[in-house]
Write a protein that holds these residues in place. Structure first.
Motif, PDB file in Angstrom:
ATOM      1  N   ALA A  56       0.832  -1.208   0.000  1.00  0.00           N
ATOM      2  CA  ALA A  56       0.000   0.000   0.000  1.00  0.00           C
ATOM      3  C   ALA A  56       0.864   1.255   0.000  1.00  0.00           C
ATOM      4  CB  ALA A  56      -0.924  -0.004   1.211  1.00  0.00           C
ATOM      5  N   GLY A  57       1.919   1.251   0.795  1.00  0.00           N
ATOM      6  CA  GLY A  57       2.795   2.423   0.832  1.00  0.00           C
ATOM      7  C   GLY A  57       3.494   2.668  -0.492  1.00  0.00           C
ATOM      8  N   SER A  58       4.070   1.620  -1.031  1.00  0.00           N
ATOM      9  CA  SER A  58       4.782   1.808  -2.305  1.00  0.00           C
ATOM     10  C   SER A  58       3.801   2.075  -3.442  1.00  0.00           C
ATOM     11  CB  SER A  58       5.646   0.586  -2.607  1.00  0.00           C
ATOM     12  OG  SER A  58       4.827  -0.563  -2.720  1.00  0.00           O
ATOM     13  N   GLY A  59       2.613   1.460  -3.408  1.00  0.00           N
ATOM     14  CA  GLY A  59       1.617   1.735  -4.444  1.00  0.00           C
ATOM     15  C   GLY A  59       1.105   3.155  -4.382  1.00  0.00           C
ATOM     16  N   ALA A  60       0.922   3.684  -3.167  1.00  0.00           N
ATOM     17  CA  ALA A  60       0.464   5.065  -3.026  1.00  0.00           C
ATOM     18  C   ALA A  60       1.508   6.041  -3.562  1.00  0.00           C
ATOM     19  CB  ALA A  60       0.164   5.359  -1.557  1.00  0.00           C
ATOM     20  N   VAL A  61       2.760   5.784  -3.252  1.00  0.00           N
ATOM     21  CA  VAL A  61       3.824   6.665  -3.748  1.00  0.00           C
ATOM     22  C   VAL A  61       3.906   6.594  -5.270  1.00  0.00           C
ATOM     23  CG1 VAL A  61       6.329   7.006  -3.783  1.00  0.00           C
ATOM     24  CG2 VAL A  61       5.151   6.624  -1.622  1.00  0.00           C
ATOM     25  N   LEU A  62       3.894   5.391  -5.812  1.00  0.00           N
ATOM     26  CA  LEU A  62       3.978   5.260  -7.273  1.00  0.00           C
ATOM     27  C   LEU A  62       2.740   5.821  -7.959  1.00  0.00           C
ATOM     28  CD1 LEU A  62       5.601   1.730  -7.688  1.00  0.00           C
ATOM     29  CD2 LEU A  62       6.595   3.950  -8.213  1.00  0.00           C
ATOM     30  N   GLY A  63       1.556   5.603  -7.353  1.00  0.00           N
ATOM     31  CA  GLY A  63       0.343   6.155  -7.945  1.00  0.00           C
ATOM     32  C   GLY A  63       0.358   7.677  -7.966  1.00  0.00           C
ATOM     33  N   ALA A  64       0.870   8.297  -6.910  1.00  0.00           N
ATOM     34  CA  ALA A  64       0.952   9.760  -6.866  1.00  0.00           C
ATOM     35  C   ALA A  64       1.979  10.276  -7.862  1.00  0.00           C
ATOM     36  CB  ALA A  64       1.297  10.223  -5.458  1.00  0.00           C
ATOM     37  N   VAL A  65       3.057   9.538  -8.064  1.00  0.00           N
ATOM     38  CA  VAL A  65       4.080   9.970  -9.024  1.00  0.00           C
ATOM     39  C   VAL A  65       3.575   9.816 -10.451  1.00  0.00           C
ATOM     40  CG1 VAL A  65       6.366   9.406  -9.937  1.00  0.00           C
ATOM     41  CG2 VAL A  65       6.015   9.572  -7.478  1.00  0.00           C
ATOM     42  N   ILE A  66       2.865   8.729 -10.711  1.00  0.00           N
ATOM     43  CA  ILE A  66       2.401   8.468 -12.082  1.00  0.00           C
ATOM     44  C   ILE A  66       1.285   9.426 -12.476  1.00  0.00           C
ATOM     45  CG2 ILE A  66       1.201   6.757 -13.505  1.00  0.00           C
ATOM     46  CD1 ILE A  66       2.832   4.616 -12.029  1.00  0.00           C
ATOM     47  N   ASN A  67       0.289   9.635 -11.621  1.00  0.00           N
ATOM     48  CA  ASN A  67      -0.840  10.510 -11.939  1.00  0.00           C
ATOM     49  C   ASN A  67      -0.485  11.941 -11.535  1.00  0.00           C
ATOM     50  OD1 ASN A  67      -3.294  11.598 -12.553  1.00  0.00           O
ATOM     51  ND2 ASN A  67      -4.468  10.272 -11.174  1.00  0.00           N
ATOM     52  N   LYS A  68       0.019  12.711 -12.478  1.00  0.00           N
ATOM     53  CA  LYS A  68       0.495  14.048 -12.169  1.00  0.00           C
ATOM     54  C   LYS A  68      -0.643  15.078 -12.073  1.00  0.00           C
ATOM     55  CE  LYS A  68       4.924  13.222 -14.220  1.00  0.00           C
ATOM     56  NZ  LYS A  68       6.070  13.513 -13.473  1.00  0.00           N
ATOM     57  N   ARG A  69      -1.766  14.822 -12.722  1.00  0.00           N
ATOM     58  CA  ARG A  69      -2.868  15.789 -12.684  1.00  0.00           C
ATOM     59  C   ARG A  69      -3.584  15.783 -11.334  1.00  0.00           C
ATOM     60  NH1 ARG A  69      -5.712  15.869 -18.555  1.00  0.00           N
ATOM     61  NH2 ARG A  69      -3.820  16.370 -19.683  1.00  0.00           N
ATOM     62  N   ASN A  70      -3.807  14.598 -10.791  1.00  0.00           N
ATOM     63  CA  ASN A  70      -4.504  14.501  -9.514  1.00  0.00           C
ATOM     64  C   ASN A  70      -3.755  13.471  -8.658  1.00  0.00           C
ATOM     65  OD1 ASN A  70      -6.277  14.585  -7.438  1.00  0.00           O
ATOM     66  ND2 ASN A  70      -8.101  14.163  -8.677  1.00  0.00           N
ATOM     67  N   ARG A  71      -2.801  13.954  -7.920  1.00  0.00           N
ATOM     68  CA  ARG A  71      -1.930  13.073  -7.150  1.00  0.00           C
ATOM     69  C   ARG A  71      -2.682  12.337  -6.031  1.00  0.00           C
ATOM     70  NH1 ARG A  71       3.250  13.675  -8.786  1.00  0.00           N
ATOM     71  NH2 ARG A  71       3.837  15.675  -9.680  1.00  0.00           N
ATOM     72  N   ALA A  72      -3.706  12.921  -5.463  1.00  0.00           N
ATOM     73  CA  ALA A  72      -4.453  12.274  -4.385  1.00  0.00           C
ATOM     74  C   ALA A  72      -5.187  11.030  -4.900  1.00  0.00           C
ATOM     75  CB  ALA A  72      -5.447  13.252  -3.768  1.00  0.00           C
ATOM     76  N   VAL A  80      -4.386   7.125  -3.894  1.00  0.00           N
ATOM     77  CA  VAL A  80      -5.396   6.224  -3.336  1.00  0.00           C
ATOM     78  C   VAL A  80      -5.516   4.964  -4.183  1.00  0.00           C
ATOM     79  CG1 VAL A  80      -7.863   5.948  -2.885  1.00  0.00           C
ATOM     80  CG2 VAL A  80      -6.691   8.022  -2.149  1.00  0.00           C
ATOM     81  N   VAL A  81      -5.619   5.137  -5.490  1.00  0.00           N
ATOM     82  CA  VAL A  81      -5.748   3.979  -6.379  1.00  0.00           C
ATOM     83  C   VAL A  81      -4.484   3.117  -6.310  1.00  0.00           C
ATOM     84  CG1 VAL A  81      -5.938   3.270  -8.802  1.00  0.00           C
ATOM     85  CG2 VAL A  81      -7.383   5.097  -7.924  1.00  0.00           C
ATOM     86  N   GLY A  82      -3.338   3.727  -6.328  1.00  0.00           N
ATOM     87  CA  GLY A  82      -2.087   2.977  -6.221  1.00  0.00           C
ATOM     88  C   GLY A  82      -1.953   2.278  -4.879  1.00  0.00           C
ATOM     89  N   GLY A  83      -2.392   2.947  -3.819  1.00  0.00           N
ATOM     90  CA  GLY A  83      -2.331   2.333  -2.486  1.00  0.00           C
ATOM     91  C   GLY A  83      -3.230   1.120  -2.373  1.00  0.00           C
ATOM     92  N   VAL A  84      -4.446   1.208  -2.913  1.00  0.00           N
ATOM     93  CA  VAL A  84      -5.363   0.061  -2.866  1.00  0.00           C
ATOM     94  C   VAL A  84      -4.815  -1.094  -3.694  1.00  0.00           C
ATOM     95  CG1 VAL A  84      -7.661  -0.721  -3.544  1.00  0.00           C
ATOM     96  CG2 VAL A  84      -7.402   1.450  -2.349  1.00  0.00           C
ATOM     97  N   ALA A  85      -4.369  -0.789  -4.893  1.00  0.00           N
ATOM     98  CA  ALA A  85      -3.831  -1.853  -5.753  1.00  0.00           C
ATOM     99  C   ALA A  85      -2.554  -2.453  -5.147  1.00  0.00           C
ATOM    100  CB  ALA A  85      -3.531  -1.296  -7.149  1.00  0.00           C
TER     101      ALA A  85
END
Length: 178
Positions: free
Chosen positions: A42-58, A62-67
């Motif tokens: 969850a931690g690494s997915g949240a960080v990667l999801g925020a880095v990948i989605n530059k328009r809406n990091r939140a 969240v999506v990266g953390g869940v996945a």
């Protein structure tokens, strides 16, 4: 006002993580492999999801953390199953070794109690196909039953009858080596 949900979620997270627990009286155990995998994922997915989605990091976080949490839980469950299988095999090996040791002890006790009766040799008629020149002897066991004597038989008795690793394992007799 835009930062209020973030502050509120941080307060809830810290209060649940570091707050008093109702299970403090119980013995504290370590984390299970599933929990470790879920938290790391969850931690690494949240960080990667925020880095990948530059328009809406939140949303990306969240999506990266869940996945990542789901994938991490699956990996942790796989590791836990491997540990349980190793423990099961080790317990089965210990039980087999204990049974084997008990069997050896029972054989040793039986051999210690058992008295060996001397065999008596009596003259017997010699078969025509015997290679022994002179008078042959027939061996008898303690009850007086004749025991086959190797030089009087047309075939040698098979001591390894039923043992598939030896030749002629399905026959009570084996062929002569000559």
């Amino acid at each position: 006002m835009n930062k209020l949900p973030y502050i509120f979620s941080l307060v809830v997270l810290l209060s649940t993580s570091f707050g008093p627990s109702s299970a403090q009286a119980q013995e504290r155990r370590g984390w299970s492999p599933q929990a470790k995998g879920a938290v790391i994922g969850a931690g690494s997915g949240a960080v990667l999801g925020a880095v990948i989605n530059k328009r809406n990091r939140a949303v990306g976080g969240v999506v990266g953390g869940v996945a990542g949490g789901a994938v991490g839980y699956g990996v942790g469950k796989h590791i836990d199953n491997k540990q349980k299988e190793r423990a099961r095999i080790a317990a089965a090996n210990r039980a087999a070794a204990a049974r084997n040791a008990e069997y050896r002890r029972s054989l040793a006790r039986r051999n210690a109690r058992q008295t060996v009766a001397p065999t008596r040799l009596q003259p017997a008629a010699m078969p025509g196909n015997s290679l022994v020149a002179g008078s042959a002897a027939m061996a008898y066991d303690a009850q007086g039953n004749p025991v086959p004597y190797a030089s009087n038989a047309a075939y040698l008795p098979n001591d390894a009858y039923g043992d598939a690793s030896h030749p002629y394992s399905t026959s009570e007799y084996r062929r002569k080596s000559w």
